[in-house]
Design an enzyme around this catalytic site. Structure first.
Site, PDB file in Angstrom:
ATOM      1  N   ASP A  58      15.576  68.848  78.655  1.00  0.00           N
ATOM      2  CA  ASP A  58      16.142  67.733  77.908  1.00  0.00           C
ATOM      3  C   ASP A  58      15.886  68.012  76.424  1.00  0.00           C
ATOM      4  O   ASP A  58      15.062  68.866  76.076  1.00  0.00           O
ATOM      5  CB  ASP A  58      15.465  66.430  78.355  1.00  0.00           C
ATOM      6  N   ASP A  60      16.057  65.255  73.330  1.00  0.00           N
ATOM      7  CA  ASP A  60      15.391  64.222  72.538  1.00  0.00           C
ATOM      8  C   ASP A  60      14.017  63.878  73.102  1.00  0.00           C
ATOM      9  O   ASP A  60      13.877  63.503  74.273  1.00  0.00           O
ATOM     10  CB  ASP A  60      16.251  62.969  72.467  1.00  0.00           C
ATOM     11  N   ASP A  86      26.277  50.749  59.716  1.00  0.00           N
ATOM     12  CA  ASP A  86      26.255  51.718  60.818  1.00  0.00           C
ATOM     13  C   ASP A  86      24.924  52.465  60.879  1.00  0.00           C
ATOM     14  O   ASP A  86      24.374  52.681  61.958  1.00  0.00           O
ATOM     15  CB  ASP A  86      27.413  52.719  60.662  1.00  0.00           C
ATOM     16  N   THR A 164      21.617  67.599  77.988  1.00  0.00           N
ATOM     17  CA  THR A 164      21.400  66.413  77.175  1.00  0.00           C
ATOM     18  C   THR A 164      22.664  65.598  76.981  1.00  0.00           C
ATOM     19  O   THR A 164      23.777  66.132  77.033  1.00  0.00           O
ATOM     20  CB  THR A 164      20.856  66.831  75.789  1.00  0.00           C
ATOM     21  N   ALA A 165      22.474  64.311  76.742  1.00  0.00           N
ATOM     22  CA  ALA A 165      23.602  63.445  76.380  1.00  0.00           C
ATOM     23  C   ALA A 165      24.011  63.657  74.932  1.00  0.00           C
ATOM     24  O   ALA A 165      25.049  63.169  74.489  1.00  0.00           O
ATOM     25  CB  ALA A 165      23.224  61.976  76.600  1.00  0.00           C
ATOM     26  N   LYS A 209      23.462  64.457  84.578  1.00  0.00           N
ATOM     27  CA  LYS A 209      22.750  65.705  84.283  1.00  0.00           C
ATOM     28  C   LYS A 209      22.537  66.512  85.559  1.00  0.00           C
ATOM     29  O   LYS A 209      22.729  67.731  85.589  1.00  0.00           O
ATOM     30  CB  LYS A 209      21.396  65.400  83.642  1.00  0.00           C
ATOM     31  N   ASP A 232      11.552  63.799  79.265  1.00  0.00           N
ATOM     32  CA  ASP A 232      10.603  62.806  78.763  1.00  0.00           C
ATOM     33  C   ASP A 232      10.857  61.397  79.269  1.00  0.00           C
ATOM     34  O   ASP A 232      10.019  60.512  79.085  1.00  0.00           O
ATOM     35  CB  ASP A 232      10.660  62.767  77.230  1.00  0.00           C
ATOM     36  N   ASN A 235      15.013  58.423  83.023  1.00  0.00           N
ATOM     37  CA  ASN A 235      16.402  58.783  83.302  1.00  0.00           C
ATOM     38  C   ASN A 235      16.574  60.281  83.556  1.00  0.00           C
ATOM     39  O   ASN A 235      17.655  60.727  83.944  1.00  0.00           O
ATOM     40  CB  ASN A 235      17.301  58.344  82.147  1.00  0.00           C
TER      41      ASN A 235
END
Length: 313
Positions: A58, A60, A86, A164-165, A209, A232, A235
């Site tokens: 992963d 982040d 934003d 990763t997303a 994933k 981490d 999810n």
């Protein structure tokens, strides 16, 4: 739909199995006889047969401290891609992520806002900004412990994939800079080099994933039962459960609890090790403060004595 890209050092980019969207830069002829000392204790010496071994990371809070996309957003804000509201939105969600870990509703909100902001923007421009963000920020926020672990897998002859997303503009960049085999990330649709504001497929997250990893393993002959995964967040449990050697890195509380229950190893690279120099500096600062307080006390007492003496006269 995910993006895969694999790059062999010094050989340019080779498109591998890109039919499903991801672009993969695959290294050719990677094989090292033994694992580096920082590799997990049970890491094999490298692929002995036809099947390959891989390590899936992963991004982040596993490789990069915090949310990598937030730093890209900050630089885009500086270039007036979007407004202050934003960036405040992104900051609020980055703080919530740091404090409470991932949340599907939060991720969906970030996705919707980000996609609206990308409409009509140039792919080349975003990639260029991403390179600058890595040089100025992301490269400094990579956990040294995770970097060493990733390198130990490469030294052992394993494939290394970031999963990763995070948008492919960041995940592909990180994979290339870290020397990884490639990245599986979330791809935003582009037509004639400009973003449409729509995703190609869905965000690569949670069970997505796991599906992406299983698809990649089937295409590349990776033995998942002998492979490794690092994450981490709770999810990341689906991808961690898909391999024979899962490991929680810098886990948020829910994943830490799950890892304890499942008997998975845990590594925490967030704690900064203090050096002797750090301790000496801290001691010197404390001594200076103590001296300042002592000197201040002496001055105050002397002043009080003078005032009292004058009052008696």
């Amino acid at each position: 739909m995910t993006s895969r890209t694999a790059v062999a050092p010094g050989s340019g980019t080779t498109q591998v199995a890109a039919r499903s969207g991801p672009t993969v830069h695959a290294p050719s002829g990677t094989s090292v006889p033994s694992a580096a000392p920082d590799a997990p204790r049970d890491a094999p010496d490298g692929p002995a047969g036809a099947s390959r071994l891989a390590a899936f990371f992963d991004v982040d809070n596993t490789i990069v401290r915090g949310a990598s996309a937030y730093h890209l957003a900050r630089e885009l804000r500086r270039r007036r891609f979007f407004g202050l509201r934003d960036i405040l939105f992104a900051m609020r969600h980055a703080l919530a992520y740091a404090l409470f870990g991932e949340n599907l509703r939060r991720i969906a909100a970030i996705k919707e806002r980000a996609l609206r902001l990308m409409v009509g923007r140039s792919v080349a421009e975003i990639i260029s900004v991403g390179e600058e963000v890595y040089d100025e920020m992301l490269g400094l926020r990579i956990f040294p412990g995770t970097r060493a672990l990733l390198q130990s897998h490469l030294d052992a002859g394993h494939e290394v994939w970031l999963v990763t997303a995070t948008p492919t503009e960041i995940s592909d960049l990180l994979a290339r800079r870290l020397g990884a085999t490639g990245a599986l990330g979330t791809r935003v649709e582009a037509v004639d080099g400009y973003y449409t504001g729509r995703l190609e497929g869905t965000m690569l997250h949670g069970a997505g994933k796991e599906l992406a990893v299983r698809t990649l393993a089937a295409e590349r002959g990776i033995d998942l039962a002998a492979s490794y995964a690092y994450g981490d967040s709770v999810n990341d449990v689906p991808i961690l459960s898909a391999v024979g050697h899962p490991c929680a890195i810098n886990p948020e509380p829910r994943l830490r609890a799950h890892a304890a229950e499942a008997g998975w190893p845990v590594r925490d690279f967030r704690r900064r090790r203090r050096s002797v120099r750090d301790d000496l500096r801290a001691g010197a600062r404390s001594a200076r403060w103590a001296g300042a307080v002592w000197a201040g006390t002496v001055v105050v007492r002397a002043t009080v004595r003078q005032i009292r003496a004058r009052a008696r006269v």
